[in-house]
Design an enzyme around this catalytic site. Sequence first.
Site, mmCIF file in Angstrom:
data_model
loop_
_atom_site.group_PDB
_atom_site.id
_atom_site.type_symbol
_atom_site.label_atom_id
_atom_site.label_comp_id
_atom_site.label_asym_id
_atom_site.label_seq_id
_atom_site.Cartn_x
_atom_site.Cartn_y
_atom_site.Cartn_z
ATOM 1 N N HIS A 10 0.839 -1.212 0.000
ATOM 2 C CA HIS A 10 0.000 0.000 0.000
ATOM 3 C C HIS A 10 0.873 1.260 0.000
ATOM 4 C CE1 HIS A 10 -3.865 2.056 1.285
ATOM 5 N NE2 HIS A 10 -2.969 2.985 1.594
ATOM 6 N N GLU A 11 1.856 1.311 0.904
ATOM 7 C CA GLU A 11 2.699 2.508 0.999
ATOM 8 C C GLU A 11 3.629 2.637 -0.212
ATOM 9 O OE1 GLU A 11 1.811 4.730 2.930
ATOM 10 O OE2 GLU A 11 0.525 3.498 4.182
ATOM 11 N N HIS A 23 1.678 4.186 -2.935
ATOM 12 C CA HIS A 23 1.588 5.641 -2.779
ATOM 13 C C HIS A 23 2.864 6.284 -3.327
ATOM 14 C CE1 HIS A 23 -2.184 6.069 -0.858
ATOM 15 N NE2 HIS A 23 -1.850 5.579 0.317
ATOM 16 N N HIS A 65 -5.626 7.083 -3.020
ATOM 17 C CA HIS A 65 -6.744 6.197 -2.719
ATOM 18 C C HIS A 65 -7.812 6.460 -3.788
ATOM 19 C CE1 HIS A 65 -5.387 6.602 1.730
ATOM 20 N NE2 HIS A 65 -4.752 5.608 1.142
#
Length: 187
Positions: free
Chosen positions: A153-154, A157, A163
Site C-alpha cells: 500500500h505505501e 503511494h 486512494h
Amino acid sequence: MFRMLGMYSVVFFLLVLQIRGDIRQEALQNNSMFGGDMAGGISVPEITNSADGPVMAFVPNTNYKLWTGGVLYYEYDATATRNDQVLSAAIQEIHDKTCLRVYPRNGQASITSYVRITTTEPGCWSYVGMKTTGSQQLNLSVSGCWYVGTVIHELLHAFGFNHEHQRYDRNTYVTIQEANVEAGALS
Ligand SMILES: [Zn+2]
C-alpha cells in the site's frame, strides 16, 4: 482447571487478535495526513481550516513526478529496523502483478531520487510520487506496519497512486454514499 485455562487462552488469543487489528488500522490513520497516510506529493490536496470547517484544494506539486520507467529505488535509513522478509514479499507481489519495479539503491550516488525507509516514527505513511529533489521518506513503524499488504500500500503511494475514493476526479466515476461516511471524516 485445564478446561478453564483453555477457555482463557482462547479469550486471550481473540483479544490479542483484536488489539493487533486495531494497531494495524490505527497505524494507517495519521490525523495530520490526507487519507490518513499521504504526507504530500503529486495529487495530495492541501487542507486549510476555514470558518465552515476544513477545505481541500488541489495545488499541483511540481516537486513530485512519476518514476522514470516505473522503477522505484529504495534504501533503508540507517536508523531503520530491517524486515527483509516482509519487504521482499511485498516487492515480489508488485513484480508479479504489475509492470512496476522496485530495486535497492545500494548506495549508488548517481541515483538521487529514492525512497528512504524509516521505522522509528509513528504510523505507516508515504509521499505520493517521486520527489525530484532528493530522497523521500516512507515510514513503516515497527508497530503495526510490517504486513505485506501495508508495505505494498505505501509503496504504491510512493509510485504515485492515491486512494481511489479520494481522487480529485472520483465523482466522475463513482457516487459517494455520504450516509456511510464516518462523522468528521473528509470525503
Ligand atoms: Zn493509503
